[in-house]
Design a protein around this motif. Structure first.
Motif, PDB file in Angstrom:
ATOM      1  N   PHE A  64     -54.374  74.666 -10.332  1.00  0.00           N
ATOM      2  CA  PHE A  64     -54.256  76.059  -9.990  1.00  0.00           C
ATOM      3  C   PHE A  64     -55.578  76.578 -10.257  1.00  0.00           C
ATOM      4  O   PHE A  64     -56.360  76.006 -11.132  1.00  0.00           O
ATOM      5  N   PRO A  65     -55.993  77.784  -9.926  1.00  0.00           N
ATOM      6  CA  PRO A  65     -55.021  78.483  -8.921  1.00  0.00           C
ATOM      7  C   PRO A  65     -54.942  78.155  -7.364  1.00  0.00           C
ATOM      8  O   PRO A  65     -56.070  77.433  -6.988  1.00  0.00           O
ATOM      9  N   ILE A  66     -54.120  78.510  -6.655  1.00  0.00           N
ATOM     10  CA  ILE A  66     -54.107  78.397  -5.288  1.00  0.00           C
ATOM     11  C   ILE A  66     -54.020  79.635  -4.587  1.00  0.00           C
ATOM     12  O   ILE A  66     -53.362  80.651  -5.022  1.00  0.00           O
ATOM     13  N   LEU A  67     -54.848  79.873  -3.797  1.00  0.00           N
ATOM     14  CA  LEU A  67     -55.010  81.071  -3.103  1.00  0.00           C
ATOM     15  C   LEU A  67     -54.059  81.188  -1.780  1.00  0.00           C
ATOM     16  O   LEU A  67     -53.845  80.388  -1.092  1.00  0.00           O
ATOM     17  N   VAL A  68     -53.312  82.249  -1.516  1.00  0.00           N
ATOM     18  CA  VAL A  68     -52.169  82.321  -0.262  1.00  0.00           C
ATOM     19  C   VAL A  68     -52.553  83.881   0.165  1.00  0.00           C
ATOM     20  O   VAL A  68     -53.185  84.941  -0.499  1.00  0.00           O
ATOM     21  N   SER A  69     -52.124  83.907   1.421  1.00  0.00           N
ATOM     22  CA  SER A  69     -52.266  85.321   2.146  1.00  0.00           C
ATOM     23  C   SER A  69     -50.895  85.650   2.370  1.00  0.00           C
ATOM     24  O   SER A  69     -49.854  84.849   2.775  1.00  0.00           O
ATOM     25  N   LYS A  70     -50.339  86.973   1.542  1.00  0.00           N
ATOM     26  CA  LYS A  70     -48.941  87.241   1.637  1.00  0.00           C
ATOM     27  C   LYS A  70     -48.806  88.832   1.804  1.00  0.00           C
ATOM     28  O   LYS A  70     -49.457  89.390   1.232  1.00  0.00           O
ATOM     29  N   SER A 130     -50.044  79.873 -11.850  1.00  0.00           N
ATOM     30  CA  SER A 130     -49.226  78.956 -12.771  1.00  0.00           C
ATOM     31  C   SER A 130     -47.987  78.433 -12.009  1.00  0.00           C
ATOM     32  O   SER A 130     -47.709  78.809 -10.851  1.00  0.00           O
ATOM     33  N   GLU A 131     -47.263  77.540 -12.681  1.00  0.00           N
ATOM     34  CA  GLU A 131     -46.154  76.943 -12.116  1.00  0.00           C
ATOM     35  C   GLU A 131     -44.975  77.903 -11.820  1.00  0.00           C
ATOM     36  O   GLU A 131     -44.612  77.904 -10.790  1.00  0.00           O
ATOM     37  N   SER A 132     -44.684  78.865 -12.879  1.00  0.00           N
ATOM     38  CA  SER A 132     -43.880  80.004 -12.843  1.00  0.00           C
ATOM     39  C   SER A 132     -44.156  81.065 -11.479  1.00  0.00           C
ATOM     40  O   SER A 132     -43.219  81.498 -10.766  1.00  0.00           O
ATOM     41  N   GLN A 133     -45.461  81.181 -11.117  1.00  0.00           N
ATOM     42  CA  GLN A 133     -45.870  81.893 -10.102  1.00  0.00           C
ATOM     43  C   GLN A 133     -45.659  81.293  -8.678  1.00  0.00           C
ATOM     44  O   GLN A 133     -45.179  81.931  -8.025  1.00  0.00           O
ATOM     45  N   LEU A 134     -45.730  80.066  -8.732  1.00  0.00           N
ATOM     46  CA  LEU A 134     -45.726  79.236  -7.511  1.00  0.00           C
ATOM     47  C   LEU A 134     -44.243  79.253  -7.425  1.00  0.00           C
ATOM     48  O   LEU A 134     -43.783  79.427  -6.087  1.00  0.00           O
ATOM     49  N   PHE A 136     -55.572  69.419 -13.797  1.00  0.00           N
ATOM     50  CA  PHE A 136     -54.230  69.409 -12.929  1.00  0.00           C
ATOM     51  C   PHE A 136     -53.055  69.810 -13.893  1.00  0.00           C
ATOM     52  O   PHE A 136     -53.029  69.022 -14.939  1.00  0.00           O
ATOM     53  N   SER A 137     -52.130  70.338 -13.172  1.00  0.00           N
ATOM     54  CA  SER A 137     -50.770  70.687 -13.764  1.00  0.00           C
ATOM     55  C   SER A 137     -49.761  69.850 -13.349  1.00  0.00           C
ATOM     56  O   SER A 137     -49.649  70.067 -12.128  1.00  0.00           O
ATOM     57  N   GLN A 138     -48.846  69.648 -14.108  1.00  0.00           N
ATOM     58  CA  GLN A 138     -47.704  68.679 -13.752  1.00  0.00           C
ATOM     59  C   GLN A 138     -46.903  70.049 -13.090  1.00  0.00           C
ATOM     60  O   GLN A 138     -46.719  70.899 -13.434  1.00  0.00           O
ATOM     61  N   SER A 139     -46.185  69.745 -11.787  1.00  0.00           N
ATOM     62  CA  SER A 139     -45.889  70.627 -11.004  1.00  0.00           C
ATOM     63  C   SER A 139     -44.583  70.132 -10.153  1.00  0.00           C
ATOM     64  O   SER A 139     -44.647  69.321  -9.197  1.00  0.00           O
ATOM     65  N   THR A 140     -43.419  70.696 -10.567  1.00  0.00           N
ATOM     66  CA  THR A 140     -42.146  70.466  -9.566  1.00  0.00           C
ATOM     67  C   THR A 140     -42.228  71.286  -8.647  1.00  0.00           C
ATOM     68  O   THR A 140     -41.653  70.883  -7.438  1.00  0.00           O
ATOM     69  N   ALA A 141     -42.690  72.720  -8.670  1.00  0.00           N
ATOM     70  CA  ALA A 141     -42.896  73.707  -7.765  1.00  0.00           C
ATOM     71  C   ALA A 141     -43.438  73.023  -6.265  1.00  0.00           C
ATOM     72  O   ALA A 141     -43.212  73.249  -5.114  1.00  0.00           O
ATOM     73  N   ILE A 142     -44.814  72.141  -6.768  1.00  0.00           N
ATOM     74  CA  ILE A 142     -45.529  71.567  -5.634  1.00  0.00           C
ATOM     75  C   ILE A 142     -44.611  70.671  -4.632  1.00  0.00           C
ATOM     76  O   ILE A 142     -44.898  70.488  -3.591  1.00  0.00           O
ATOM     77  N   ILE A 143     -43.791  69.818  -5.531  1.00  0.00           N
ATOM     78  CA  ILE A 143     -42.796  69.070  -4.684  1.00  0.00           C
ATOM     79  C   ILE A 143     -41.876  69.803  -3.732  1.00  0.00           C
ATOM     80  O   ILE A 143     -41.915  69.602  -2.843  1.00  0.00           O
ATOM     81  N   SER A 144     -41.545  70.696  -4.491  1.00  0.00           N
ATOM     82  CA  SER A 144     -40.603  71.513  -3.530  1.00  0.00           C
ATOM     83  C   SER A 144     -41.357  72.197  -2.338  1.00  0.00           C
ATOM     84  O   SER A 144     -40.672  72.243  -1.283  1.00  0.00           O
TER      85      SER A 144
END
Length: 404
Positions: free
Chosen positions: A113-119, A128-132, A46-54
């Motif tokens: 990570f990774p998280i899969l999304v549809s865009k 990664s955190e930067s990609q999120l 698991f990665s520490q993530s500020t983006a997941i809080i957002s």
């Protein structure tokens, strides 16, 4: 036995008998079909993530819905609490339920990570955190940077000194507000701020110092802030390196005044109270600029002020043309276009004699950028001309050719 595993087994037992409140503070609200607990949690993945809080804040505030246009999540996703407990979330509804019951003591701050999304109809792997963070930015969802810039100096300031992490991973001591802005200007205001915790802030709304231990607690400070007008402006390219900025945000007609800044220098006062037009027009040299509007808005109970800033990259659309002249024989000469954008634009070779056009040839994008001509005796001007969208004048360079 590892103490984490002992704690995990104990908590799993509590889950099985329905006493999740001590663990997740969810009071049995989460559907166990949507959230699974692993047999032996692997904390290292698991990665520490500020983006997941957002992201979770966007879910809670309904700015990220299950069927929102920009992207959708594929489930399951693996999340981690600040006490190293991990959960598997199997649906958007379960994600919503989690956001209702997190608090300072127990909250999500990790993701696997990774998280899969549809865009845009395409499956993307967020690794990664930067990609999120980039995904949130692209979809207009608030990141730590967005919320911090909105409230910093409006409802709190740091109790200096503090330390921040630079882009090279070094710790930098910040002794004053001026130091902070110098640091951010050097690092780039588009970068996410990374703080060394704990740190102290001066809360204007509570009129006291608060100790902040992590990003989640900093987000809670944002939630305590008073409302200020949500400043915004659009950017329109006029021509050449001239741009028009137009302020447009809720309550703009009630706001007495606001100021335009370029690279932290005030260039104009605008607003309804000064008969302003809510616009700024400026011509720039090529380069990178920070454009801001700022205001102190007592009519909104926003005494500490607020601001909105964005970065502008200015590139002159008018090419600087250049020609290399290569004589082949006494009356036969080859001309070569040597300017930087020669492979990106269409342009024309033209030959003038006594100001009369006697020959021209089009050079389309991707051509060989060469032109040859056999001259009769006389004096000529061989010109390279380009008319480029957004450039107010025709770019032109000429070489005088004398053939005896």
């Amino acid at each position: 036995m590892n103490k984490h595993v002992v704690v995990w087994i104990f908590l799993k037992t509590l889950f099985q008998i329905g006493l999740l409140s001590l663990m997740l503070l969810l009071s049995g609200c989460i559907n166990d079909d949507a959230i699974d607990f692993p047999e032996e949690p692997d904390f290292t993945s698991f990665s520490q993530s500020t983006a997941i809080i957002s992201l979770l804040r966007s879910v809670k505030n309904n700015t990220l819905s299950e069927d929102q246009d920009c992207f959708t999540l594929f489930y399951p996703i693996e999340l981690g609490f600040n006490n190293d407990i991990t959960i598997t979330v199997g649906s958007y509804q379960a994600l919503q339920e989690i956001t209702e019951d997190v608090n300072t003591n127990i909250h999500i701050n990790k993701v696997e990570f990774p998280i899969l999304v549809s865009k845009a109809g395409t499956v993307k792997s967020i690794k990664s955190e930067s990609q999120l963070t980039q995904l949130l930015d692209e979809c207009g969802l608030l990141t730590l940077r967005d919320e911090f810039d909105k409230y910093f100096t409006q409802c709190f300031d740091f109790a200096y000194p503090i330390k921040m992490i630079a882009t090279d991973s070094s710790q930098v001591k910040i002794d004053s507000l001026g130091d902070y802005f110098d640091f951010e200007f050097e690092q780039g205001f588009d970068k996410q701020p990374v703080f060394v915790y704990p740190l102290e802030i001066n809360s204007f709304s509570k009129d006291q110092k608060l100790l902040i231990n992590n990003d989640f607690e900093l987000f809670e400070v944002f939630d305590m802030c008073d409302s200020c007008p949500q400043l915004f402006f659009s950017i329109d390219w006029a021509e050449d390196t001239r741009y028009v900025f137009e302020a447009d945000f809720p309550g703009i007609d009630e706001l007495e005044s606001f100021d335009w800044y370029i690279d932290r220098i005030k260039v104009e006062t605008d607003g309804a109270g000064v008969d302003g037009d809510f616009k700024l027009e400026e011509t720039f040299n090529e380069g990178t600029y920070e454009i801001c509007i700022k205001t102190q808005a007592p009519e909104f109970d926003c005494f500490a002020g607020t601001s909105y800033c964005t970065t502008l990259e200015v590139v002159d659309p008018c090419p600087i043309l250049s020609i290399e002249v290569n004589p082949i024989e006494a009356d036969s000469i080859q001309f070569i276009a040597t300017f930087d954008r020669k492979d990106e634009i269409d342009y024309t070779w033209a030959i003038y004699q006594d100001q009369d056009l006697i020959f021209f040839e089009e050079e389309l994008e991707g051509g060989d950028n060469k032109f040859g001509y056999q001259f009769d005796p006389g004096t000529y001007n061989v010109c390279l001309e380009a008319e480029v969208h957004g450039c107010s004048t025709v770019s032109k360079v000429c070489e005088e050719i004398i053939v005896n």
